[in-house]
Motif scaffolding. Structure first.
Motif, PDB file in Angstrom:
ATOM      1  N   ALA A   1       1.129   4.312  -2.710  1.00 46.77           N
ATOM      2  CA  ALA A   1       0.866   5.682  -2.247  1.00 46.77           C
ATOM      3  C   ALA A   1       2.053   6.593  -2.546  1.00 46.77           C
ATOM      4  CB  ALA A   1       0.552   5.673  -0.743  1.00 46.77           C
TER       5      ALA A   1
ATOM      6  N   GLU B   1       0.841  -1.201   0.000  1.00 44.52           N
ATOM      7  CA  GLU B   1       0.000   0.000   0.000  1.00 44.52           C
ATOM      8  C   GLU B   1       0.876   1.251   0.000  1.00 44.52           C
ATOM      9  OE1 GLU B   1      -3.187   0.284   3.032  1.00 44.52           O
ATOM     10  OE2 GLU B   1      -2.594   2.382   3.197  1.00 44.52           O
TER      11      GLU B   1
ATOM     12  N   MET C   1     -15.268  12.386   8.911  1.00 44.44           N
ATOM     13  CA  MET C   1     -14.352  13.182   9.736  1.00 44.44           C
ATOM     14  C   MET C   1     -13.037  12.435   9.911  1.00 44.44           C
ATOM     15  SD  MET C   1     -16.043  15.831  11.704  1.00 44.44           S
ATOM     16  CE  MET C   1     -17.718  16.361  11.904  1.00 44.44           C
TER      17      MET C   1
ATOM     18  N   LYS D   1      -9.971   1.290   4.347  1.00 38.32           N
ATOM     19  CA  LYS D   1      -8.947   0.334   3.929  1.00 38.32           C
ATOM     20  C   LYS D   1      -7.544   0.939   4.011  1.00 38.32           C
ATOM     21  CE  LYS D   1     -11.761  -2.685   1.087  1.00 38.32           C
ATOM     22  NZ  LYS D   1     -12.744  -2.181   0.109  1.00 38.32           N
ATOM     23  N   ALA D   2      -7.442   2.255   3.908  1.00 36.54           N
ATOM     24  CA  ALA D   2      -6.123   2.900   3.928  1.00 36.54           C
ATOM     25  C   ALA D   2      -5.489   2.762   5.307  1.00 36.54           C
ATOM     26  CB  ALA D   2      -6.264   4.370   3.562  1.00 36.54           C
ATOM     27  N   GLN D   3      -4.287   2.196   5.348  1.00 38.63           N
ATOM     28  CA  GLN D   3      -3.646   1.955   6.642  1.00 38.63           C
ATOM     29  C   GLN D   3      -2.577   2.976   6.974  1.00 38.63           C
ATOM     30  OE1 GLN D   3      -2.324  -2.119   7.477  1.00 38.63           O
ATOM     31  NE2 GLN D   3      -3.010  -2.584   5.418  1.00 38.63           N
ATOM     32  N   THR D   4      -1.931   3.525   5.944  1.00 39.60           N
ATOM     33  CA  THR D   4      -0.769   4.355   6.231  1.00 39.60           C
ATOM     34  C   THR D   4      -1.137   5.834   6.148  1.00 39.60           C
ATOM     35  OG1 THR D   4      -0.136   4.378   3.911  1.00 39.60           O
ATOM     36  CG2 THR D   4       0.775   2.630   5.259  1.00 39.60           C
ATOM     37  N   ALA D   5      -0.335   6.637   6.843  1.00 44.23           N
ATOM     38  CA  ALA D   5      -0.589   8.076   6.884  1.00 44.23           C
ATOM     39  C   ALA D   5      -0.555   8.663   5.475  1.00 44.23           C
ATOM     40  CB  ALA D   5       0.451   8.754   7.768  1.00 44.23           C
ATOM     41  N   LEU D   6       0.357   8.130   4.650  1.00 45.99           N
ATOM     42  CA  LEU D   6       0.505   8.685   3.305  1.00 45.99           C
ATOM     43  C   LEU D   6      -0.720   8.393   2.442  1.00 45.99           C
ATOM     44  CD1 LEU D   6       2.497  10.269   1.555  1.00 45.99           C
ATOM     45  CD2 LEU D   6       3.345   8.097   0.680  1.00 45.99           C
ATOM     46  N   SER D   7      -1.227   7.153   2.501  1.00 44.13           N
ATOM     47  CA  SER D   7      -2.391   6.862   1.658  1.00 44.13           C
ATOM     48  C   SER D   7      -3.622   7.601   2.161  1.00 44.13           C
ATOM     49  CB  SER D   7      -2.651   5.355   1.526  1.00 44.13           C
ATOM     50  OG  SER D   7      -2.201   4.651   2.616  1.00 44.13           O
TER      51      SER D   7
ATOM     52  N   ALA E   1      -7.167  13.084   1.166  1.00 40.90           N
ATOM     53  CA  ALA E   1      -7.661  14.306   1.838  1.00 40.90           C
ATOM     54  C   ALA E   1      -8.458  15.212   0.906  1.00 40.90           C
ATOM     55  CB  ALA E   1      -6.491  15.065   2.448  1.00 40.90           C
TER      56      ALA E   1
ATOM     57  N   ALA F   1      -3.440  10.614   3.484  1.00 42.57           N
ATOM     58  CA  ALA F   1      -3.217  11.989   3.033  1.00 42.57           C
ATOM     59  C   ALA F   1      -3.615  12.152   1.567  1.00 42.57           C
ATOM     60  CB  ALA F   1      -1.764  12.385   3.246  1.00 42.57           C
ATOM     61  N   LEU F   2      -3.369  11.087   0.793  1.00 45.01           N
ATOM     62  CA  LEU F   2      -3.729  11.149  -0.621  1.00 45.01           C
ATOM     63  C   LEU F   2      -5.239  11.290  -0.823  1.00 45.01           C
ATOM     64  CD1 LEU F   2      -1.327   8.492  -2.166  1.00 45.01           C
ATOM     65  CD2 LEU F   2      -1.525  10.868  -2.901  1.00 45.01           C
TER      66      LEU F   2
END
Lengths: 590, 183
Positions: free
Chosen positions: A517, A513, B183, B107-113, B118, B115-116
């Motif tokens: 990303a 993932e 939120m 489903k998004a686990q990471t901070a970066l995904s 947002a 942020a994408l």
């Protein structure tokens, strides 16, 4: 008329007070302390000590010193993921017994201070306590020789303490109550002496205790210590040290924790900073955010419609908690209330209302959880929705489904989930039918929640108009201990077998993932990064890719690579959010 | 039959001033609440009455049940006007889009995904907020019609309005729940 005590029966501390010549006051014990640790020690020979003396036993005799029993009250054995270091079954006590011992101790403190006997009390519970937890608390009071005049929600009590000298004002307030073991958020409207709760939400298994435990684990991982088995019995020492350090870090930037002779050879000395603590506490405190937003949504309010956000509960002393609350509500929280005493003061005020000495205050609380019954297909059919003002009642009609059906068992549930099995089962009630052809017998059942939020079920005989109270056959007790233990053991065994495989798969998915990303984020704004950062991200990404393809699988390596890439992309993530916000602003202006 | 108006001592009418309602509720609670020596069952009725009267859709439904002539009570298919209809299709599309988005966000686990996502999340919020605002505007508009209806005793029109209020209340809840999940 005898005095009514106001009691805050807390997870870590308890307090007791009374209205004295029109003023709510808290009472001190013989040592002059108003705060009594909610700890009981049960000596092998049978002696029971409660409070500060029992707390001193925790390090010496952890197996027989009971603390945080509030986390267990009214819950089924083995439920929840909190595991105490003591064994209640071994001691031969139930959570209700222990709570009763603490309440008896508080009653004695009050009787000594007031120089008279008392037999009535208001006891506070977390707003989010369900019927079983409220019932169990009431039973503990009765066991301690107290008539429980009211079970009162803690944040509501705190609102009373805040609002008693502002009765003429009209305000909408939120009470954010993060205590030792529970979290509550309540939103209230105050007008003309009426305190009306609009919505409440929370988590009965989240508090300062959890921060202490996480912090203790971290300290253990920092000090070079021998195996877990050797220091197992010493964990309470470590917990106490972690708690002390946590408190100091609210006003200091740095604290060194020293525990001499943690095992026979080693001293433990670990330097900790507030930043360390905040990193550990952040995910726990962030869990309160969604409850706050839920309560706001249920109250149909926007954060800017609130006049104040009142903080209570010892954990709200942490600067991090205050920062997060300010972020959630968009305003600086109100810290005018004593975090340890506001709830107890509120309990005393409620006792004053009940004894008639405070006639101008009306308190309208709500039920925190929806009440329902199981219906066709295992679904939950809501009868009383959450946030309904107490007291309240609702009726249901039941009909015999087959000819001469003599009774029907109804599962009574509390919770917000769609499926019956995901909610808390309060118990079963048996509705009796007179004999007759299918569909001919109709029995009305009335579910009512009293001002304590405690359920009563009545059935009305349509012919005689006579009401009968239906017994709720509770399954909260009577669960076979051995069976539960077996179930837990089996799930643990099973978990170990596929644990390694699962961790690898989870890490691989996370890595994959991240790589996707990273590619997308760089395409969007890679040109905005400085050369060094771009280089760092690319090399970390390569590490992740290598680790995923590496044979044999090395979970540790992959996890470390994921972590580095996570860290390396932190400012990239911030950049993306900033750009999104700028775009939103442009849309607004454009 | 339970009469919320009688319980809080109001005459039966469609338009009800919120301040007056709150005052009456406070006064009746003071007398009925078990904390002040009142009766639990009576306090429960006071609470139920307030719950009905404060929400316009529930209040009108209650009023129709209590007082409308038989023919006005019969189940009716209410024609919703074009404006409501187009609002409804806009809402449906926005809710569906946000449900799909929330799925992806979970489903998004990471901070970066995260942020994408947002930018899209904010756009979703904006469109829901816009619809929420429009729903609120319509509700206020319809509320202004109520005093006139009290004067004309037009039960048929009251029935139509009740149905519209019920739709609006349901849609507003859906918008709020979606915004909460975003939120």
């Amino acid at each position: 008329m005898s005095a009514i005590l106001g009691i805050d029966l807390g997870t870590t501390h308890s307090l007791v007070g009374v209205v004295d010549s029109g003023f709510p006051i808290l009472l001190a014990d013989a040592e002059g302390s108003r705060l009594t640790p909610s700890v009981a020690h049960y000596a092998k020979e049978g002696a029971v000590t409660v409070g500060a003396r029992a707390l001193r036993q925790r390090a010496l005799d952890p197996e027989r010193t009971v603390s945080s029993v509030k986390r267990l009250i009214g819950r089924r054995q083995g439920e929840g993921d909190w595991k105490p270091s003591y064994d209640l079954t071994g001691i031969g006590k139930t959570p209700v017994d222990v709570s009763a011992d603490i309440l008896r101790h508080l009653k004695n403190i009050a009787e000594r201070a007031l120089e008279m006997e008392v037999s009535r009390a208001v006891i506070t519970v977390p707003a989010y306590f369900n019927d079983a937890q409220r019932q169990a608390t009431k039973r503990a009071g009765e066991l301690a020789g107290l008539t429980v005049e009211r079970i009162l929600s803690e944040p509501t009590a705190a609102a009373l303490a805040y609002g008693l000298d502002k009765l003429e004002e009209r305000k909408k307030i939120a009470v954010y109550d993060l205590g030792g073991g529970t979290f509550d958020i309540s939103i209230l409207e105050m007008r003309d002496g009426v305190f009306q709760v609009l919505a409440t939400a929370g988590d009965t298994q989240l508090g300062g205790d959890d921060i202490d435990r996480a912090f203790a684990d971290w300290i253990r991982s920092q000090g070079i210590l021998p195996s877990l088995e050797i220091i197992k019995g010493k964990m309470p020492w470590l917990r106490d040290a972690a708690e002390t350090a946590k408190k100091k870090l609210s006003s200091h930037d740095e604290v060194t924790i020293e525990i001499p002779f943690l095992d026979s050879q080693k001293h433990l000395s670990v330097r900790t900073t507030r930043t360390d603590l905040e990193k550990i506490a952040l995910p726990l405190i962030e869990r309160t955010r969604r409850h706050c937003l839920r309560a706001l949504t249920d109250a149909n309010l926007k954060p800017d419609q609130l006049d104040e956000v009142i903080l209570v509960g010892g954990s709200t002393r942490m600067p991090l908690v205050r920062r997060i609350v300010a972020d959630i509500f968009g305003k600086e929280p109100n810290i005018s209330q004593n975090p340890d005493e506001a709830v107890a003061m509120g309990a005393v005020i409620q006792a004053g209302i009940l004894s008639g000495s405070l006639r101008n205050v009306v308190l309208l609380d709500v039920t925190p959880l929806s009440l329902g019954i199981e219906t066709f297909g295992g679904l939950m059919n809501v009868i009383i929705p959450r946030n309904t003002t107490l007291p309240c009642k609702a009726g249901e009609m039941f009909t015999n489904a087959v000819t001469n059906q003599s009774e029907m068992l109804i599962r009574v549930l509390q919770g917000e989930r769609e499926l019956a099995k995901d909610n808390w089962e309060l118990g079963r009630i048996a509705v009796l039918f007179p004999s007759g052809p299918k569909g001919s017998a109709r029995v009305g059942v009335q579910f009512s929640l009293d001002a304590n939020g405690i359920l009563q079920v009545l059935t009305r005989n349509t012919a005689t108009k006579a009401d009968t109270v239906l017994e709720i056959q509770s399954s909260a007790v009577n669960v076979d201990d051995a069976q539960v233990e077996q179930m837990i053991a089996e799930s643990v065994d099973h978990a170990f077998e596929d644990m390694n495989e699962r961790i690898w798969t989870e890490s691989r998915l996370k890595g994959e993932e991240l790589l996707v990303a990273v590619a997308e984020a760089l395409a969007q704004c890679g040109t905005l990064l400085i050369e060094d950062e771009l280089h760092k991200i690319k090399s970390c990404a390569a590490q992740v890719r290598d680790s995923i393809n590496h044979e044999p699988h090395d979970v540790k390596k992959l996890k470390a690579a994921n972590q580095s890439l996570d860290d390396a992309t932190q400012s990239l993530a911030v950049l993306l959010v900033e750009r999104a916000m700028e775009a939103a602003l442009e849309r607004k202006l454009g | 039959m339970f009469d919320a108006y009688k319980t809080l001592n109001f005459t039966r009418r469609a338009a009800l001033d919120e301040g007056a309602l709150q005052k009456a509720y406070a006064a009746h609670s003071r007398a009925a609440h078990p904390d002040h020596g009142g009766d639990e069952s009576r306090a429960a009725e006071v609470n139920a009455a307030y719950e009905i009267l404060r929400a316009t859709d529930k209040r009108l439904k209650h009023l129709l049940e209590l007082a409308a002539p038989v023919d006005a009570k019969q189940w009716r298919t209410v024609p919703i006007d074009e404006g409501m209809m187009s609002l409804f299709s806009e809402l449906g599309a926005a809710l569906e889009a946000s449900a799909k988005f929330i799925d992806r966000k979970l489903k998004a686990q990471t901070a970066l995904s995260k942020a994408l996502l947002a930018n899209e999340e904010m756009q979703q919020r904006e469109s829901l907020e816009r619809i929420g605002f429009e729903l609120d505007r319509r509700r206020k508009e319809m509320e202004a019609e109520l005093p006139g209806l009290d004067a004309s005793m037009d039960w048929k029109q009251l029935g139509v309005l009740q149905a519209k209020f019920a739709y609006l209340a349901k849609w507003q809840t859906q918008v709020r729940e979606s915004l909460l999940a975003l939120m």
